[in-house]
Design an enzyme around this catalytic site. Structure first.
Site, mmCIF file in Angstrom:
data_model
loop_
_atom_site.group_PDB
_atom_site.id
_atom_site.type_symbol
_atom_site.label_atom_id
_atom_site.label_comp_id
_atom_site.label_asym_id
_atom_site.label_seq_id
_atom_site.Cartn_x
_atom_site.Cartn_y
_atom_site.Cartn_z
ATOM 1 N N LEU A 5 0.834 -1.207 0.000
ATOM 2 C CA LEU A 5 0.000 0.000 0.000
ATOM 3 C C LEU A 5 0.871 1.261 0.000
ATOM 4 C CD1 LEU A 5 -2.846 -1.037 2.466
ATOM 5 C CD2 LEU A 5 -2.741 -1.273 -0.007
ATOM 6 N N ASP A 50 2.994 5.745 -7.224
ATOM 7 C CA ASP A 50 2.744 5.780 -5.778
ATOM 8 C C ASP A 50 2.880 7.191 -5.224
ATOM 9 O OD1 ASP A 50 2.676 3.125 -6.299
ATOM 10 O OD2 ASP A 50 4.550 2.645 -5.273
HETATM 11 C C1 GLA Z 1 5.262 -0.416 -7.167
HETATM 12 C C2 GLA Z 1 5.995 0.781 -7.774
HETATM 13 C C3 GLA Z 1 5.088 1.556 -8.708
HETATM 14 C C4 GLA Z 1 4.410 0.650 -9.726
HETATM 15 C C5 GLA Z 1 3.790 -0.565 -9.037
HETATM 16 C C6 GLA Z 1 3.262 -1.557 -10.026
HETATM 17 O O1 GLA Z 1 4.250 0.025 -6.317
HETATM 18 O O2 GLA Z 1 6.469 1.629 -6.756
HETATM 19 O O3 GLA Z 1 5.816 2.580 -9.346
HETATM 20 O O4 GLA Z 1 5.308 0.272 -10.725
HETATM 21 O O5 GLA Z 1 4.715 -1.232 -8.190
HETATM 22 O O6 GLA Z 1 2.215 -1.017 -10.741
#
Ligand code: GLA
Length: 382
Positions: free
Chosen positions: A120, A167
């Site tokens: 998360l 994120d």
């Molecule tokens: C992690 C990375 C994101 C993204 C996701 C997969 O959370 O930090 O940048 O690549 O995986 O969608």
């Protein structure tokens, strides 16, 4: 409470409070570093950084979760001397200084209720809250894109994960009762209404954390780069998988190493699913998300190979239950969480079903979290 603990610990009141949420991605995984589309929302779990200036040029940080205090001179930082959690904060501080920000010394208290390492984005929440607190305390102004870039760089350089931008931007830009449709190339975004009445977002933690997740993630990024090189050989205008159509991927399947072809197929088809899911949400048609989420999970499992037995088990258990609109693994994978949209009226029977299934498999109950779409990061004077 944070302000009280700050006062007790540091002997004076805090001046600012930065707050950044974790995120859950509804659909669009492993598309962000391919300049594609994502559709995350902020969860109602946050990292809070309480901060006050110091007169000397030192940073002192206490983490309530780690129960540790670390202190260092702001202009003399070496990653190796710090425990893992501090590297995010010290990394952000050091990058801010490299970019010319004049940082004040400060005391920081960190509190978080984002589950750690569970998919998360607890690390993005920590980076974003730290960047907000440090810049505010120092009177520096940065826009969201700059903060996101800086936090992502901290993740690359100090945590060793070559992540995309989803994120950090989700933590910064999300808005209550909306999902964030984000174009990771142009950074254009749209807040699509997602005020759930008859439904809830349920997040189920598989409890699995793979030790090799970071290197497996980096390998996927590399495989996508191979795919881009292949398509660029056919068309010099191709900069990323974003520029490739599903028809081209299908036509080229046999001309590429099978693994590289499968990775490209996931990314290009996932971008289409994000668009279709966004379109369904714009119509307020939550039920239509189900098939897109199911297809996304299959693609992440079979083409991208980032799911795992527990995630697949949770998804297939949920898929067989009444009241589940859609579900899929979410985030980087290799463990972490499943996101599901379920009918509010069915939440108890669904929780009971999950508990029963875990029991049948002889596993501990999976932790679940219910959330609505929350707001992005904030900063306020204490
Ligand atoms: C992690 C990375 C994101 C993204 C996701 C997969 O959370 O930090 O940048 O690549 O995986 O969608």
């Amino acid at each position: 409470m944070g302000p009280d603990e700050f006062k007790q610990r540091f002997g004076r009141p805090c001046e600012v409070i930065a707050r950044a949420p974790g995120r859950v991605n509804l659909i669009g995984d492993h598309t962000d570093y391919n300049e594609g589309f994502v559709l995350p929302l902020a969860v109602e779990r946050h990292t809070r950084v309480f901060a006050a200036r110091r007169d000397d040029a030192r940073v002192r940080v206490h983490s309530s979760a780690a129960g540790e205090t670390i202190e260092w001179p702001i202009d003399d930082w070496a990653a190796s001397q710090f425990p893992h959690w501090t590297s995010y904060i010290a990394g952000v501080a050091s990058l801010l200084r490299q970019r010319g920000a004049r940082l004040n010394g400060c005391d920081l208290l960190i509190q978080s209720d984002v589950p750690l390492g569970g998919g998360l984005s607890s690390s993005a929440a920590l980076e974003v809250a730290a960047a907000k607190a440090l810049t505010c305390i120092s009177g520096e102004a940065l826009d969201s894109n700059d903060v996101a870039d800086l936090c992502r760089e901290a993740e690359h350089r100090f945590a060793g994960v070559p992540c995309g931008i989803m994120d950090q931007l989700a933590s910064l830009l999300s808005k209550r009762d909306t999902a964030l449709l984000l174009d990771c190339r142009s950074r254009a975004y749209e807040h699509i209404p997602f005020a759930l009445v008859d439904h809830i977002v349920l997040i189920i933690d598989s409890g699995v954390r793979h030790a090799l997740a970071e290197s497996a993630y980096a390998k996927r990024v590399e495989e996508c780069n191979h795919a881009v090189a292949h398509f660029r050989g056919l068309n010099a205008a191709v900069r990323s998988l974003r520029d490739v159509s599903i028809e081209t991927v299908r036509a080229q399947m046999l001309q590429m190493p099978p693994l590289v072809a499968a990775r490209a197929h996931h990314v290009v088809s996932e971008n289409r699913r994000v668009q279709a899911a966004a379109e369904a949400l714009r119509r307020g048609d939550i039920e239509s998300l189900g098939p897109h989420m199911a297809a996304s999970h299959r693609s992440l499992r079979d083409d991208y190979e980032v799911s795992c037995g527990e995630l697949d088990e949770i998804v297939s258990s949920l898929t067989a239950m009444r009241g589940v609109v859609g579900c899929r693994m979410t985030g980087a994978g290799f463990g972490g969480c499943v996101v599901a949209i379920v009918h509010r009226a069915a939440r108890e029977s669904i929780q009971a079903g999950l508990l029963r299934r875990a029991g049948e498999l002889g596993k501990p109950a999976w932790a679940t979290l219910e959330t609505r779409a929350g707001d992005g990061a904030t900063i306020e004077l204490a």
